[in-house]
Design an enzyme around this catalytic site. Sequence first.
Site, mmCIF file in Angstrom:
data_model
loop_
_atom_site.group_PDB
_atom_site.id
_atom_site.type_symbol
_atom_site.label_atom_id
_atom_site.label_comp_id
_atom_site.label_asym_id
_atom_site.label_seq_id
_atom_site.Cartn_x
_atom_site.Cartn_y
_atom_site.Cartn_z
ATOM 1 N N SER A 1 -6.225 4.338 6.015
ATOM 2 C CA SER A 1 -5.203 3.512 6.656
ATOM 3 C C SER A 1 -5.481 3.419 8.146
ATOM 4 O O SER A 1 -6.105 4.307 8.741
ATOM 5 C CB SER A 1 -3.823 4.135 6.425
ATOM 6 O OG SER A 1 -2.876 3.610 7.328
ATOM 7 N N CYS B 1 0.970 -8.175 4.912
ATOM 8 C CA CYS B 1 0.488 -6.805 4.779
ATOM 9 C C CYS B 1 -0.874 -6.675 4.112
ATOM 10 O O CYS B 1 -1.226 -7.446 3.224
ATOM 11 C CB CYS B 1 1.506 -5.959 4.012
ATOM 12 S SG CYS B 1 3.081 -5.803 4.881
ATOM 13 N N ASP B 2 -1.627 -5.722 4.615
ATOM 14 C CA ASP B 2 -2.773 -5.086 4.014
ATOM 15 C C ASP B 2 -3.755 -6.026 3.337
ATOM 16 O O ASP B 2 -4.404 -6.812 4.000
ATOM 17 C CB ASP B 2 -2.277 -3.973 3.084
ATOM 18 C CG ASP B 2 -1.552 -2.896 3.906
ATOM 19 O OD1 ASP B 2 -0.333 -2.772 3.771
ATOM 20 O OD2 ASP B 2 -2.207 -2.219 4.713
ATOM 21 N N LYS B 3 -3.872 -6.019 2.008
ATOM 22 C CA LYS B 3 -4.902 -6.822 1.335
ATOM 23 C C LYS B 3 -4.437 -8.251 1.095
ATOM 24 O O LYS B 3 -5.220 -9.104 0.686
ATOM 25 C CB LYS B 3 -5.289 -6.187 -0.001
ATOM 26 C CG LYS B 3 -5.563 -4.701 0.075
ATOM 27 C CD LYS B 3 -6.509 -4.322 1.198
ATOM 28 C CE LYS B 3 -6.448 -2.846 1.520
ATOM 29 N NZ LYS B 3 -5.257 -2.429 2.254
ATOM 30 N N ASP C 1 0.821 -1.212 0.000
ATOM 31 C CA ASP C 1 0.000 0.000 0.000
ATOM 32 C C ASP C 1 0.856 1.262 0.000
ATOM 33 O O ASP C 1 0.482 2.272 -0.608
ATOM 34 C CB ASP C 1 -0.900 0.016 1.237
ATOM 35 C CG ASP C 1 -2.126 -0.865 1.082
ATOM 36 O OD1 ASP C 1 -1.989 -1.948 0.473
ATOM 37 O OD2 ASP C 1 -3.199 -0.497 1.575
ATOM 38 N N CYS D 1 4.991 -2.655 9.092
ATOM 39 C CA CYS D 1 4.938 -1.329 9.719
ATOM 40 C C CYS D 1 4.476 -1.463 11.168
ATOM 41 O O CYS D 1 3.538 -2.211 11.462
ATOM 42 C CB CYS D 1 3.981 -0.425 8.953
ATOM 43 S SG CYS D 1 4.513 -0.070 7.255
ATOM 44 N N GLU E 1 -7.415 4.280 -0.779
ATOM 45 C CA GLU E 1 -7.143 4.654 0.600
ATOM 46 C C GLU E 1 -6.706 6.110 0.586
ATOM 47 O O GLU E 1 -5.803 6.482 -0.180
ATOM 48 C CB GLU E 1 -6.044 3.765 1.163
ATOM 49 C CG GLU E 1 -5.744 3.991 2.621
ATOM 50 C CD GLU E 1 -4.792 2.942 3.147
ATOM 51 O OE1 GLU E 1 -5.262 1.856 3.516
ATOM 52 O OE2 GLU E 1 -3.575 3.211 3.151
#
Length: 546
Positions: A460, A121-123, A79, A187, A436
């Site tokens: 986010s 991470c993320d998706k 992202d 992160c 986002e």
Amino acid sequence: MGEKLESLPRFTRALIKSHLIACGFSYEDSEKPIIGIVNSWNEFNHGHIPQRELAEKVKDGVRARGGLPLEFNTIGPCDALAQGYEAMDFILPSREVIADSIEAMVLSQNVVDGLVFISSCDKITPGMLMAALRLDIPAIHICSGTCTPAITFAESKKIRNDFLTGRISERELAEGNARLYPQPGICPYIGTAQSMNCVAEALGLALPGSAACPSCTNERAAYAIRTGETIVTVAEKKLKPSSFITKESFDNALRVMAALAASMNHLLHVPAIANEIGIKIDFDYIGQINSNTPQLCTVNPNGEYSMADFARAGGVPAVIKQLGHLINVDSRNVEEKTMAEIADKAIVADERIIKPSSDPVSPMGGIVILKGNIAKNGAVVKRSTVPSGMMKFSGPVRVFDGEEEATDAIERGSIREGDIVVIRYVGPKGGPGMRELHRVAGALKSVGEKVAVVTEGRFSGATGGLAVGYLGPESAEGGEIGVLRDGDILEINITEKTINARLSDSEIADRLSCFVPKSNTGRAKLLDEYARRVGPVNTGAVRLSD
């Protein structure tokens, strides 16, 4: 002995074994339980950089228990590399691509007895969890673990502000801010990445304590080996995800999200994952859970603690322990341990970071679902990051059809304190892809504190300020947000859970009668197909059946 390969017709089985021998395995290897290692390792995403070595540790564990590990990859976009421009349109659609690609690989190769999913991470983690439940064969998840920051979040924020105000160079920003991520790993705040790995653990699809454990450590390597060992046992028992993941498992995961005041993006992903096994979850249901679950954690952006601090404080097992009776203690995980057993062994090492239910950060979770005449399907705000005094806010709207228009207006200085920035055509269908808008929310801080953003896009987990997103119906669906005009007064009341334009029903109806939504298709075949089939955001933006 592996069962999937041995169940195939004799001639087919023999030829498949010949191809495995050609890959460098022995005939004896081909008779072992075959464990697929699904890896999203790549060199674009620092959260995924450690996953190459992590996969080798998982394989060590698989081999130690007599299995044959076979690794394959799927995409893993970051992202952070897509923030702030049109690249972000591809991030949410990648979730479906990831799930579909894993399904295609596993079912086309058709020899796998169990699966280890490695993502961070993320998706990517949601896509893998969707695939795990869709395929419903023995499965387990492990992530790479969090970075341990070398600077504070306040120092990182100062570095960014110094760049935006011209006090430091681009190089000074890039190198200085990189100290927030001093080694490869996820992160270190409770963004989407960390939230969804905690969901995997709370659902029971990852080993207790594994979600938050820091990257590049001996402890992380040990988790990887144990994960490899565990999947062989799980495969031999034929323990499918559907045999232990229930509606109560999802309730537990949602309560952990509420206690963490986790990323708003979990409202998209948890319903999509649940949908794979026929469990229906929507915004209203998640809002109800947040209303009676206390926020217990102070991980950034809800405080100054990092995910490494959270891990030292006890991680997800400690949250489960502190939630007590709110957790369904009979729910089981992939090791067939109950949540009661996990909670009993958990240690809460620091109650400043994971507070007890008797002394919470807030009596309610971080997420609030707003409803009103421009958000009949709901909109989402993160209560835990709203500035003091802004739980009730109203002002004139400044309407923008896209992120770039809004960003340009902020940079030109045409947004004033008291304004509410409305950003349309950034939803799943209208984007297409649902951007986002973290950078927009961040840029608004230069305007002042008394300013808000309202959008059908998403945010986010690191977003702060009064940021209302995930609004539906979206403008591309003919939603009421599409007929707002500059100067209309918008009223946001988080305490009352409402968001309304100060317009009469008849005025809204008149505007809707001549409203023709814009089309943003034609840029990419992937996005066009996504726009054609994506469902409402309040049920997870899942793909609709034809």
